[in-house]
Design a protein around this motif. Sequence first.
Motif, mmCIF file in Angstrom:
data_model
loop_
_atom_site.group_PDB
_atom_site.id
_atom_site.type_symbol
_atom_site.label_atom_id
_atom_site.label_comp_id
_atom_site.label_asym_id
_atom_site.label_seq_id
_atom_site.Cartn_x
_atom_site.Cartn_y
_atom_site.Cartn_z
ATOM 1 N N ARG A 87 0.828 -1.210 0.000
ATOM 2 C CA ARG A 87 0.000 0.000 0.000
ATOM 3 C C ARG A 87 0.862 1.260 0.000
ATOM 4 O O ARG A 87 0.576 2.220 -0.699
ATOM 5 C CB ARG A 87 -0.908 0.034 1.221
ATOM 6 C CG ARG A 87 -2.073 -0.870 1.149
ATOM 7 C CD ARG A 87 -3.148 -0.271 0.194
ATOM 8 N NE ARG A 87 -4.323 -1.091 0.212
ATOM 9 C CZ ARG A 87 -5.373 -0.876 0.984
ATOM 10 N NH1 ARG A 87 -5.408 0.154 1.787
ATOM 11 N NH2 ARG A 87 -6.398 -1.689 0.941
ATOM 12 N N ALA A 88 1.917 1.251 0.788
ATOM 13 C CA ALA A 88 2.797 2.414 0.858
ATOM 14 C C ALA A 88 3.458 2.662 -0.495
ATOM 15 O O ALA A 88 3.515 3.796 -0.969
ATOM 16 C CB ALA A 88 3.852 2.210 1.941
ATOM 17 N N ARG A 89 3.927 1.596 -1.115
ATOM 18 C CA ARG A 89 4.577 1.720 -2.420
ATOM 19 C C ARG A 89 3.595 2.256 -3.454
ATOM 20 O O ARG A 89 3.929 3.152 -4.227
ATOM 21 C CB ARG A 89 5.116 0.354 -2.840
ATOM 22 C CG ARG A 89 6.032 0.415 -4.041
ATOM 23 C CD ARG A 89 6.428 -0.975 -4.490
ATOM 24 N NE ARG A 89 7.477 -1.530 -3.647
ATOM 25 C CZ ARG A 89 7.887 -2.794 -3.740
ATOM 26 N NH1 ARG A 89 7.332 -3.627 -4.598
ATOM 27 N NH2 ARG A 89 8.849 -3.228 -2.969
ATOM 28 N N THR A 90 2.374 1.733 -3.460
ATOM 29 C CA THR A 90 1.344 2.193 -4.390
ATOM 30 C C THR A 90 1.037 3.677 -4.186
ATOM 31 O O THR A 90 0.758 4.397 -5.140
ATOM 32 C CB THR A 90 0.057 1.358 -4.217
ATOM 33 O OG1 THR A 90 0.374 -0.002 -4.509
ATOM 34 C CG2 THR A 90 -1.051 1.830 -5.127
ATOM 35 N N ALA A 91 1.107 4.147 -2.946
ATOM 36 C CA ALA A 91 0.831 5.547 -2.630
ATOM 37 C C ALA A 91 2.033 6.455 -2.893
ATOM 38 O O ALA A 91 1.958 7.658 -2.661
ATOM 39 C CB ALA A 91 0.395 5.673 -1.170
ATOM 40 N N GLY A 92 3.137 5.877 -3.355
ATOM 41 C CA GLY A 92 4.299 6.683 -3.710
ATOM 42 C C GLY A 92 5.408 6.745 -2.679
ATOM 43 O O GLY A 92 6.386 7.464 -2.859
#
Length: 159
Positions: A87-92
């Motif tokens: 999720r963190a990676r997807t959010a940048g």
Amino acid sequence: MDAFHRGCTEKSLHRRWGHTRVRQRDWERLLTLSHCWAATEAGAVVGLASIGPVRNEPGTVDLGIQVADSRHRRGIGTRLIHTAAGRARTAGAHTLHAYIERSNRPMLALLRRLGPTVEQPDGTHLEVRLPLALLVLPTTHQPVRQDLHAHPQGPDRNR
């Protein structure tokens, strides 16, 4: 969540929260500033993870995790971290951050297994950073159920 915490040892609670009793203000702050997930088995919460922004460090998220003492070493923490990191990676985000007691060897070992860490001593604690680009996430994994009390749109950054 209260039942989950009642089933945790004082040592476990202290490692996650910094004290042995989870207070209302702890929950309010967590839910205001973070995204949260709960892992469940047979309808009971067995783990909790959260990620939230690190102040003055854009792209860095702080990881909080707790697994029921009776469920340690069963992959729950790993799945929670994979969910949070994805999720963190997807959010940048580019970096996962954890602030842990030096004596918390199981958590430190788990973070080290996930990828190369950068560790900075801070008294009795360690500041651990894990670059998300180097974190190996499984192509398929069993996701954890998102905590219904979390803010699905994200925390209110104006608070």
